[in-house]
Enzyme design. Structure first.
Site, PDB file in Angstrom:
ATOM      1  N   ASP A 127      20.542  39.231  48.931  1.00 24.24           N
ATOM      2  CA  ASP A 127      21.430  38.418  47.813  1.00 24.24           C
ATOM      3  C   ASP A 127      21.221  37.041  47.908  1.00 24.24           C
ATOM      4  O   ASP A 127      20.641  36.447  48.955  1.00 24.24           O
ATOM      5  CB  ASP A 127      22.880  38.812  48.014  1.00 24.24           C
ATOM      6  CG  ASP A 127      23.257  40.341  47.525  1.00 24.24           C
ATOM      7  OD1 ASP A 127      22.528  40.833  46.642  1.00 24.24           O
ATOM      8  OD2 ASP A 127      24.117  40.667  48.383  1.00 24.24           O
ATOM      9  N   HIS A 142      14.973  40.635  46.100  1.00 22.19           N
ATOM     10  CA  HIS A 142      16.361  40.379  45.675  1.00 22.19           C
ATOM     11  C   HIS A 142      16.893  41.877  45.615  1.00 22.19           C
ATOM     12  O   HIS A 142      18.069  41.872  45.580  1.00 22.19           O
ATOM     13  CB  HIS A 142      16.409  39.977  44.252  1.00 22.19           C
ATOM     14  CG  HIS A 142      17.719  39.027  43.903  1.00 22.19           C
ATOM     15  ND1 HIS A 142      18.664  39.007  44.713  1.00 22.19           N
ATOM     16  CD2 HIS A 142      17.844  38.226  43.060  1.00 22.19           C
ATOM     17  CE1 HIS A 142      19.762  38.310  44.296  1.00 22.19           C
ATOM     18  NE2 HIS A 142      19.189  37.798  43.174  1.00 22.19           N
TER      19      HIS A 142
END
Length: 498
Positions: free
Chosen positions: A473, A469
């Site tokens: 995204d 992450h």
């Protein structure tokens, strides 16, 4: 006399290689079979031994140069200033045995592969005083990734074991010493040594692991008393340990009060040291959790169209290409297609930089008797379905046989893990650092689905994308997985690049 050193046969369909490293320079003394240089192809790393003893002459192909099969690499001036080892190197089989009182030959750690600096001595197949034949396996080493068998560089008698079992040795350490004064006995023992493996594997199509043969001999077990879990039923060292531990513990010599439950449990426990491969797997997986901001997103795919297409063309595909049409080529193609649209899933973090890759080196996780390894299919995005299936089949077999080189497991940009072959319905795969994405495939299971207002039974598979992450995204991760789903549910999209 000048002897030419040429590029050896590199393997089927491999026509060229790159000179990676020279271990000798002009003027150095070399022993027969001593490693002169290392070549790299797109499949394997090849070591080039000295064809004769002498002095290193001209190096024709320098490091970094690309050479074809049978190209001239270097020259050796035979006999002049030869290294000590040739004096004790074994003569050809037809030659008489060396006279008693000859010299000795050091058994060194072989080249372990790129970035591997040490190994652990796992098993010695010979003891001090045993006669050995040239190229007979002396011991087995374990590195972070693979097991390496060390052959005898010369015939003779094993005079000294410098690195015992369990010792950690460097990349150029001495393992043992062979005295060539016993070469005559070793040569006479060659027929018996050759016959031993045949007897041990009678009635089987595959040879057992050498370490397993030694363990069975020490435990007094025969091959039919041990169930092999290796490739094609090959007996591994761990199988022998399980078979030896199977009988109930021997009763105490004299009657004794009933032991506490905890003590009884301890008597039924077995403590086994983790292999270097398992230690490395454990460390890398934990490092991955500690480093990456790992998150997993899920989706499901209707496998109806892929299964129909595969059933329609699988016989013709195998007849033309000589390999079965599986599901992995569809998933590989679908992932390569999706990675073009969501390039951050094919990227990695380097310090404060993000490195985007304009190619896909696809890692394909494979389970082996010794642990999980991830061979890499290079430039998978430019390969055909047939080329992908051939590469996966070849590397999968080499992985199960423990014959993958370090280079074949490095450089991947994205990974596919298929837990479905073991029956997994859903799981969250762990990233393979420094990659930022890994796709988990799962079991295909018939489930009732609502299609155009009707409930129908469809072959469904859950997909899981674990991603870093820090650079991917949620939108990018979901988009990637949706593109994979779309390509698999309508494989024609792959042909149209949609």
């Amino acid at each position: 006399m000048t002897i030419e050193v040429r590029v050896p046969t590199l393997g089927e369909s491999v026509t060229e290689a790159t000179v990676a490293t020279w271990f000798k320079k002009p003027g150095d003394a070399v022993a027969v079979d001593e490693m002169l240089c290392e070549l790299e192809t797109d499949k394997v790393t090849v070591e080039v031994p000295a064809p004769a003893a002498g002095v290193m002459g001209e190096i024709v192909a320098a490091e970094g140069e690309t050479v074809g099969v049978d190209a001239l690499l270097a020259t050796i001036t035979a006999g002049e200033g030869a290294a000590p080892a040739p004096a004790t190197a074994p003569a050809p089989a037809a030659a008489p045995a060396p006279a008693a009182g000859g010299g000795s030959v050091d058994v060194m750690v072989p080249t372990l592969g790129e970035s591997v600096t040490e190994a652990t001595v796992s098993t010695w197949f010979k003891q001090v005083g045993d006669a050995v034949v040239q190229d007979e396996m002396l011991c087995e080493l374990e590195t972070d990734k693979v097991s390496v068998e060390v052959p005898a560089p010369a015939a003779g008698v094993l005079a000294e074991i410098v690195a015992p079992e369990g010792a950690t040795v460097g990349a150029s350490a001495k393992l043992a010493v062979i005295s060539s004064s016993g070469a005559g006995a070793a040569l006479s023992a060659a027929p018996a040594a050759a016959a031993a493996p045949a007897a041990a594997t009678a009635g089987k199509d595959v040879a057992n692991a050498p370490s397993a043969e030694k363990a069975m001999a020490e435990a007094g077990l025969s091959a039919d008393q041990v169930t092999g879990t290796g490739r094609d039923g090959r007996i591994m060292k761990e199988d022998v340990a399980r078979a030896a531990a199977a009988p109930a513990p021997a009763p105490a010599p004299a009657p004794a009060p009933r032991a506490p439950v905890a003590a009884g449990d301890a008597a039924r426990e077995e403590r086994v040291k983790m292999t270097r491969l398992r230690q490395t797997i454990a460390k890398r997986l934990k490092d991955s959790q500690n480093t990456a901001a790992m998150l997993t997103t899920y989706n499901e795919v209707d496998m109806t169209e892929v299964m129909a297409l595969r059933n329609e063309y699988k016989e013709l595909f195998q007849k033309k290409h000589g390999v079965k049409l599986g599901f992995m080529s569809f998933f590989t193609k679908a992932c390569c297609h999706a990675l073009k649209e969501v390039p951050e899933v094919n990227a990695e973090i380097d310090g404060t930089d993000i490195v985007y890759k304009s190619f896909v080196h696809m890692g394909v996780a494979a389970g082996t008797p010794t642990g999980l390894v991830v061979p890499v299919i290079r430039d998978a995005d430019s390969m055909s379905f047939a080329a992908i299936e051939k590469a996966i089949a070849e590397k999968g077999k080499r992985a199960r046989d423990g014959k993958l080189s370090m280079a074949e497991m490095q450089g991947g940009t994205f990974t596919i893990s298929n837990g479905g072959v073991y029956g997994s319905l859903m799981s969250s795969p762990i990233l393979n650092p420094p990659q930022s994405g890994i796709l988990g495939m799962h079991k295909i299971q018939d489930r009732p689905m609502a299609i155009n207002g009707q409930v129908v039974i469809r072959p469904m598979m859950y997909l899981a994308l674990s991603y870093d992450h820090r650079i991917v995204d949620g939108k990018g991760a979901v988009t990637f997985l949706v593109r994979v789903k779309e390509a698999l549910e309508d494989p024609r999209r792959l042909l149209m690049d949609l």
